[in-house]
Design a protein around this motif. Sequence first.
Motif, mmCIF file in Angstrom:
data_model
loop_
_atom_site.group_PDB
_atom_site.id
_atom_site.type_symbol
_atom_site.label_atom_id
_atom_site.label_comp_id
_atom_site.label_asym_id
_atom_site.label_seq_id
_atom_site.Cartn_x
_atom_site.Cartn_y
_atom_site.Cartn_z
ATOM 1 N N TYR A 67 -26.462 78.784 -3.608
ATOM 2 C CA TYR A 67 -26.091 80.175 -3.370
ATOM 3 C C TYR A 67 -27.085 80.868 -2.444
ATOM 4 N N ARG A 68 -28.223 80.244 -2.225
ATOM 5 C CA ARG A 68 -29.212 80.698 -1.253
ATOM 6 C C ARG A 68 -29.770 79.475 -0.560
ATOM 7 N N VAL A 69 -30.260 79.646 0.649
ATOM 8 C CA VAL A 69 -30.886 78.535 1.371
ATOM 9 C C VAL A 69 -32.380 78.809 1.422
ATOM 10 N N HIS A 70 -33.134 78.092 0.607
ATOM 11 C CA HIS A 70 -34.585 78.257 0.599
ATOM 12 C C HIS A 70 -35.260 77.322 1.608
ATOM 13 N N ASP A 71 -34.696 76.124 1.781
ATOM 14 C CA ASP A 71 -35.312 75.120 2.645
ATOM 15 C C ASP A 71 -34.227 74.463 3.500
ATOM 16 N N PRO A 72 -33.989 74.975 4.715
ATOM 17 C CA PRO A 72 -32.937 74.406 5.567
ATOM 18 C C PRO A 72 -33.131 72.923 5.854
ATOM 19 N N ALA A 73 -34.379 72.458 5.831
ATOM 20 C CA ALA A 73 -34.638 71.050 6.153
ATOM 21 C C ALA A 73 -33.954 70.101 5.167
ATOM 22 N N ARG A 74 -33.691 70.573 3.943
ATOM 23 C CA ARG A 74 -33.029 69.718 2.938
ATOM 24 C C ARG A 74 -31.601 69.361 3.338
ATOM 25 N N LEU A 75 -31.014 70.146 4.244
ATOM 26 C CA LEU A 75 -29.603 69.974 4.570
ATOM 27 C C LEU A 75 -29.373 69.359 5.946
ATOM 28 N N VAL A 76 -30.436 68.959 6.595
ATOM 29 C CA VAL A 76 -30.323 68.337 7.918
ATOM 30 C C VAL A 76 -29.543 67.028 7.807
ATOM 31 N N GLY A 77 -28.608 66.827 8.715
ATOM 32 C CA GLY A 77 -27.850 65.582 8.756
ATOM 33 C C GLY A 77 -26.816 65.440 7.660
ATOM 34 N N ARG A 78 -26.532 66.517 6.929
ATOM 35 C CA ARG A 78 -25.557 66.461 5.828
ATOM 36 C C ARG A 78 -24.213 67.035 6.278
ATOM 37 N N HIS A 79 -23.179 66.655 5.540
ATOM 38 C CA HIS A 79 -21.857 67.229 5.743
ATOM 39 C C HIS A 79 -21.753 68.461 4.850
ATOM 40 N N LEU A 80 -21.620 69.639 5.483
ATOM 41 C CA LEU A 80 -21.713 70.901 4.752
ATOM 42 C C LEU A 80 -20.374 71.635 4.727
ATOM 43 N N LEU A 81 -20.049 72.183 3.568
ATOM 44 C CA LEU A 81 -18.950 73.131 3.425
ATOM 45 C C LEU A 81 -19.569 74.476 3.092
ATOM 46 N N VAL A 82 -19.354 75.483 3.941
ATOM 47 C CA VAL A 82 -19.936 76.809 3.766
ATOM 48 C C VAL A 82 -18.799 77.769 3.419
ATOM 49 N N ALA A 83 -18.855 78.344 2.217
ATOM 50 C CA ALA A 83 -17.781 79.221 1.748
ATOM 51 C C ALA A 83 -18.225 80.675 1.780
ATOM 52 N N GLY A 84 -17.386 81.550 2.341
ATOM 53 C CA GLY A 84 -17.699 82.972 2.388
ATOM 54 C C GLY A 84 -17.264 83.579 3.700
ATOM 55 N N GLY A 85 -17.163 84.914 3.727
ATOM 56 C CA GLY A 85 -16.705 85.589 4.932
ATOM 57 C C GLY A 85 -17.614 86.682 5.420
ATOM 58 N N GLY A 86 -18.834 86.742 4.891
ATOM 59 C CA GLY A 86 -19.791 87.764 5.308
ATOM 60 C C GLY A 86 -20.826 87.230 6.269
#
Length: 368
Positions: free
Chosen positions: A159-178
């Motif tokens: 629900y928050r991104v504290h460390d963007p490096a954890r998500l490098v090279g991953r397949h991401l689904l980002v939900a929300g419209g804000g």
Amino acid sequence: MEGPHRQAGGTQALTATPPIEADAAIIGAGPVGLFQVFELGLLEVRAHVIDALPHVGGQPAELYPGKPIYDIPAIPVCSGQELVDALMKQIAPFAPTFHLGHEVSVVQRQDDGRFLVETARGLRLLAKAVFIAAGVGAFQPRPLKVPGIEAFEDTQLFYRVHDPARLVGRHLLVAGGGDSALDWAIHFATHPEHRAASVVLLHRRDGFQAAPAVVARMRALCEAQQMQFMVGQVTGFEEAAGRMTAALVTGPDGVTRRVALDALLAFFGMSPKLGPIAHWQLAIERKQLVVDTERFATSEPGIFAVGDINTYPGKKKLILCGFHEATLAAYGALPHIFPGKDVFFQYTTSSTQLHKVLGVAPPPPDEH
């Protein structure tokens, strides 16, 4: 008075470390909590500031950092973030200690009259006075309402991104419209050091609450096939070997589709909750703390409440009113912090003592 009971074993772990001794503990790092630091600093009171959010600024920084505010005295217009930045600069001479990402769970009076302040993460303070500047409560992310998906929180569901490096090279689904959803989707689709393997932005409709320029940027990236956009909502998930492998997304056509993923980022906004404050045995009226208007003291001597968290006859939920409340609360707390000490009211324009505290040069003498 005391907070909610802890689970077995939790108290033993906390009491192994002696608490940090402090003159004052401020719960809430929003604008009013930050100004409370300033008013206490003028009275030579050092403060520790605790906030559940991972950054200072409270509601303005979390919910409307770029939106204009027009009713701060002497400032015709500023954004929420600009106000927070200015307050941080103003309190810099007093060097407060910040404890961010900590939600206070216990406030308990001790035999010597001080208060033990504990957080869910194990921080322990022993303060002579407590100032609750928690706004309308601790802001919590609005959760994704899919049964069982909470098991993946902080491992694959964020629900928050504290460390963007954890998500490098991953397949991401980002939900929300804000703004948060679009900003992070664009970030992971384009940032050279944080680029994801793929980014799919998901929103329940093809309309957004984000800034027009951000929406235009997102659509351009979709046209360039650097990310994708889907209309729909997460209604389920698939898992294998204890990991979430896909989200089940139901579109407006009623068809449910499978979206493979490594991580799901959900940004549905923040909701305020009174939380543990409700269990501190303070007088409460309509989920707000009842205070007097002389010292903004609560029903518990030594605990004060300022800003949107409090209520009294004629209360107005304005930042500038919170600044006034913080001033009187600081003076009201002095008998608890410095018992028996005479404190005289002084003006920052003329007091050499306050100039010294602020670290500024005194003005030249008036020749008239």
